[in-house]
Design a protein around this motif. Sequence first.
Motif: not given
Length: 542
Positions: A310-311, A330-335, A337-341, A437-441
């Motif tokens: 999915f990434f 970047i996608r893994y980091v964004s994922f 961040v979208s869950m944990l920040l 969250n929008f970075v996730i493909p």
Amino acid sequence: MDIFNNQESKGQSANGVNNNKTEGSQNNASGEKQAQLISSDLQSNLDMLHTRLGKSPDIVIRRLGDPADGMNRNSQQFALVYVDGLVNGASVNELIAELSKQTERDMNKLQNGEKFYQFLKNHALAAGGVTETDQEDKVLLSIFNGNVVVLVDGCATSLLADMAGGNLRSVEEPSSQTVIRGPKDGFTESLRTNTSLIRRKIKSPDLRIDAKVIGTQTKTNIAVVYLKGVAKEEIVQEIHRRLDSIQIDGVLEGAYIEEFIQDAKITVFPTMINTERPDAASAGILEGQVVIIVDGSPFVLLMPVTFFKFFQSSEDYYQRYDISTFLRMIRYVSFLVSMLLPSLYIAITTFHQEMLPTTLLIGLAAQRDGVPFPALLEALLMEMTFEVLREAGVRMPRVIGPAISIVGALVLGQAAVQAGLVSGAMVIVVSFTAIANFVIPAINMAIAARLTRFLLMLLGATLGLFGIISGLMFLLIHMASLRSFGFPYMAPLAPLSYNSLKDIFIRVPWWKMNTRPEAATDNIARQENAGQSNPSDHPSNS
């Protein structure tokens, strides 16, 4: 030739080939209702169609060979039946004109219904594909599939001429999965168009397209596409078994199929990928995945999949490997961040203030001095506001939707800070979380991150960092227990497979990617003599 009508005219089922007579005798033995056969009398067949179909204005019944039409009084009578809007109108008009000429010219030789039927079948019908059937239900299904049914007086078998057409959306660039570099074509709502888009990319005789019909009312055509010798046979058979077990009145989109056949019934994490890109579907087929195409939907389903699929974006394989690796990280980091920040912000400001630098802690305390709500309620208020704005931007007219969502976010955020309802830091945290969250493909994985975010926020507000870590451990255990058509969801990390790690967190060069992922194939050899030496070491490059 239409693969679905061709299968049905030969009396095939999903499990094999069944002769009509054998099927009827089996039905009688088991007490089931025998298939109703059409009559040899033309008027009886037309009366049956009027009874079964009613007086719908889109059902066209064109009767030819009638002496009242000015033809020879000894003319053989026959009729054409089709649905206006589902057939190519120009082709049908040409067919009627040609049939009228040929039957008038050769009528003296064809005074018998069976002879006339064979004449139409072998000489007169100029359609791309002509099949035949003697069952009422298959005649009706063929009409709704966009075929022209030819009924001949004195013959108890009908001809099905493939002339599907009508107004269909042309092949356009996908709207949900855009790329800067790569093919711009996308799937449409036509199943036949979608299979042809895959055929254009995979010109192999081993490409298999298995046809099914699901839905007692909609009779939706389904295509199961895979590469024989690459996809695991047991996975293909399991997919067929699950599709055959579906009992529903209608299928309007691939999501109907997805919920029926997925392994885990209760989970926020998707276990199938949906895509409207033919290149992504073709790439999955080449790696051993199976594709399900649903007629009427521009999105196809790929299975089995792993969490890391999915990434991965189609563009990863069209850019240089170093750029693709950077974007994937970047996608893994964004994922994360979208869950944990938001949960980390809540936990630190509520329980673990000592983790912050003194200057930052004083600034946050000054901002929250006039806020009447605790950090959890403040975060939930902002998150729900942003979710409402996001949904409003999707549902509103396309021209004003983005403008309303952007202006609404800016105005409401600024007004909330000035009114003292939320702090400026919380607005920054929520905004950056939404952008990440929008970075996730894959949109379904992005939604999973949005849902788990609220769970982690509650754990962070009640138990601090201990609650967040406990929640992450629970998610990891849950993900490790998931299966996608029997294959581990967290592979190749759990269980560990070193050969498949070359396309997970990083994307190695193509000349090093000499094996397929072991997720869905026993044939792991992708290319011969690849990856044994660096191309820069070749004598021509020195």
